[in-house]
Design a protein around this motif. Structure first.
Motif, PDB file in Angstrom:
ATOM      1  N   PHE A 157       0.462  -4.352  -2.070  1.00  0.00           N
ATOM      2  CA  PHE A 157       1.378  -5.182  -2.862  1.00  0.00           C
ATOM      3  C   PHE A 157       1.758  -6.408  -2.037  1.00  0.00           C
ATOM      4  O   PHE A 157       2.143  -6.304  -0.874  1.00  0.00           O
ATOM      5  CB  PHE A 157       2.628  -4.379  -3.221  1.00  0.00           C
ATOM      6  CG  PHE A 157       3.544  -5.083  -4.186  1.00  0.00           C
ATOM      7  CD1 PHE A 157       3.437  -4.848  -5.540  1.00  0.00           C
ATOM      8  CD2 PHE A 157       4.494  -5.980  -3.734  1.00  0.00           C
ATOM      9  CE1 PHE A 157       4.273  -5.496  -6.449  1.00  0.00           C
ATOM     10  CE2 PHE A 157       5.342  -6.637  -4.619  1.00  0.00           C
ATOM     11  CZ  PHE A 157       5.230  -6.393  -5.975  1.00  0.00           C
ATOM     12  N   LEU A 189      -3.830  -0.460  -3.641  1.00  0.00           N
ATOM     13  CA  LEU A 189      -2.792  -0.227  -4.637  1.00  0.00           C
ATOM     14  C   LEU A 189      -2.916   1.170  -5.236  1.00  0.00           C
ATOM     15  O   LEU A 189      -4.013   1.695  -5.403  1.00  0.00           O
ATOM     16  CB  LEU A 189      -2.908  -1.253  -5.772  1.00  0.00           C
ATOM     17  CG  LEU A 189      -2.691  -2.722  -5.400  1.00  0.00           C
ATOM     18  CD1 LEU A 189      -2.959  -3.603  -6.616  1.00  0.00           C
ATOM     19  CD2 LEU A 189      -1.290  -2.956  -4.861  1.00  0.00           C
ATOM     20  N   GLU A 193       2.081   0.620  -8.189  1.00  0.00           N
ATOM     21  CA  GLU A 193       2.156  -0.718  -7.604  1.00  0.00           C
ATOM     22  C   GLU A 193       1.403  -1.732  -8.461  1.00  0.00           C
ATOM     23  O   GLU A 193       1.854  -2.880  -8.633  1.00  0.00           O
ATOM     24  CB  GLU A 193       1.589  -0.686  -6.190  1.00  0.00           C
ATOM     25  CG  GLU A 193       2.464   0.041  -5.192  1.00  0.00           C
ATOM     26  CD  GLU A 193       1.798   0.190  -3.841  1.00  0.00           C
ATOM     27  OE1 GLU A 193       2.486   0.018  -2.828  1.00  0.00           O
ATOM     28  OE2 GLU A 193       0.571   0.473  -3.802  1.00  0.00           O
ATOM     29  N   ARG A 196       3.587  -2.533 -11.290  1.00  0.00           N
ATOM     30  CA  ARG A 196       4.708  -3.374 -10.846  1.00  0.00           C
ATOM     31  C   ARG A 196       4.290  -4.833 -10.762  1.00  0.00           C
ATOM     32  O   ARG A 196       5.043  -5.733 -11.140  1.00  0.00           O
ATOM     33  CB  ARG A 196       5.214  -2.882  -9.490  1.00  0.00           C
ATOM     34  CG  ARG A 196       6.370  -3.680  -8.922  1.00  0.00           C
ATOM     35  CD  ARG A 196       6.749  -3.172  -7.539  1.00  0.00           C
ATOM     36  NE  ARG A 196       7.582  -4.123  -6.836  1.00  0.00           N
ATOM     37  CZ  ARG A 196       7.751  -4.140  -5.515  1.00  0.00           C
ATOM     38  NH1 ARG A 196       7.130  -3.236  -4.762  1.00  0.00           N
ATOM     39  NH2 ARG A 196       8.516  -5.046  -4.943  1.00  0.00           N
ATOM     40  N   ILE A 197       3.070  -5.090 -10.269  1.00  0.00           N
ATOM     41  CA  ILE A 197       2.561  -6.461 -10.230  1.00  0.00           C
ATOM     42  C   ILE A 197       2.515  -7.046 -11.632  1.00  0.00           C
ATOM     43  O   ILE A 197       2.988  -8.157 -11.883  1.00  0.00           O
ATOM     44  CB  ILE A 197       1.170  -6.498  -9.574  1.00  0.00           C
ATOM     45  CG1 ILE A 197       1.281  -6.204  -8.069  1.00  0.00           C
ATOM     46  CG2 ILE A 197       0.489  -7.850  -9.799  1.00  0.00           C
ATOM     47  CD1 ILE A 197      -0.059  -5.969  -7.387  1.00  0.00           C
TER      48      ILE A 197
END
Length: 247
Positions: A157, A189, A193, A196-197
């Motif tokens: 991340f 990742l 994650e 989340r991006i």
């Protein structure tokens, strides 16, 4: 514009698929994201003579092994291979004798470009940013046909991943790790994650790729990753070889 996932594995080929290779099939170009072994299926989709571009993220073998078979194809409009700083030197060493046929011997014109920190030296709008990995790795943001796609391969991340994915129609991220798995020493990742991006960047859709073949031994494992990602970013799909998306 169609996105065709020719190879979705990381590390090695297995029953779940070939190593990473993604085709963006637009009206004017064929754009290939990384050149793992999935590239051998490209001629199934090369239906009209158009310029071909291969964008390499880095030089781990699961991302470049497919370059060995470039002689299989007849790219009548030529081929451009673009990648990070050092691409020319590395390809001149690996895609050459005694390992394989040299690029200069292919039956079509090949041009090699280095994209680190540069924009718009390709005929379609492209930007490249460095990601967090064990070697120099680029992620890409591509805009064409009024759509924007971000490709975020091997990375942990990081802020550049968010920058690449900002407000895109589709973000394609690697997902080498299992849900909750993490390592500073080998940045990759997990599905949370990746989600989340996509969420923080305001992306419209997330496609997970580059599933570590030693961890994701079945397609059911990928569906589990998809479920974990959807808890954070609902519009997520775990890809599999030969899957197609239309934008």
């Amino acid at each position: 514009m169609d996105i065709i996932f020719l190879g979705t594995n990381g590390w090695y080929d297995s029953a779940t698929g070939n190593t990473i290779c993604i085709l963006i099939k637009s009206h004017d170009y064929y754009i290939i994201l990384d050149a793992g072994n999935g590239i051998h299926k490209l001629d199934q989709h090369y239906q009209k003579a158009r310029p071909v571009f291969i964008l390499l993220s880095h030089f781990h073998l699961d991302h470049i092994a497919g370059l060995h078979i470039l002689a299989k194809f007849a790219f009548t409009e030529g081929l451009v291979i673009a990648g990070p700083k050092g691409t020319r030197e590395i390809l001149n060493h690996i895609i050459n004798k005694p390992f394989t046929m040299p690029l200069d011997d292919l039956p079509y014109k090949v041009e090699v470009l280095e994209l680190s920190g540069q924009k718009n030296i390709l005929p379609f709008e492209t930007s490249a940013m460095e990601l967090v990995h064990t070697s120099l790795t680029l992620g890409y943001r591509i805009h064409l046909e009024n759509k924007t796609i971000a490709y975020i391969p091997d990375t942990g991340f990081c802020q550049n991943a968010l920058r690449l994915a900002r407000d895109v129609d589709l973000v394609i991220t690697e997902c080498a790790y299992l849900p909750g798995e993490y390592s500073d020493q080998w940045p990759h990742l997990n599905p949370q994650e990746a989600a989340r991006i996509a969420k923080e960047a305001g992306a419209q859709q997330l496609a997970l790729v580059h599933f570590d073949a030693g961890r994701y031994t079945t397609l059911e494992n990928r569906k589990d990753a998809e479920l974990h990602a959807r808890e954070i970013f609902p519009n997520t799909i775990a890809t599999r070889d030969d899957m197609q998306l239309h934008l």
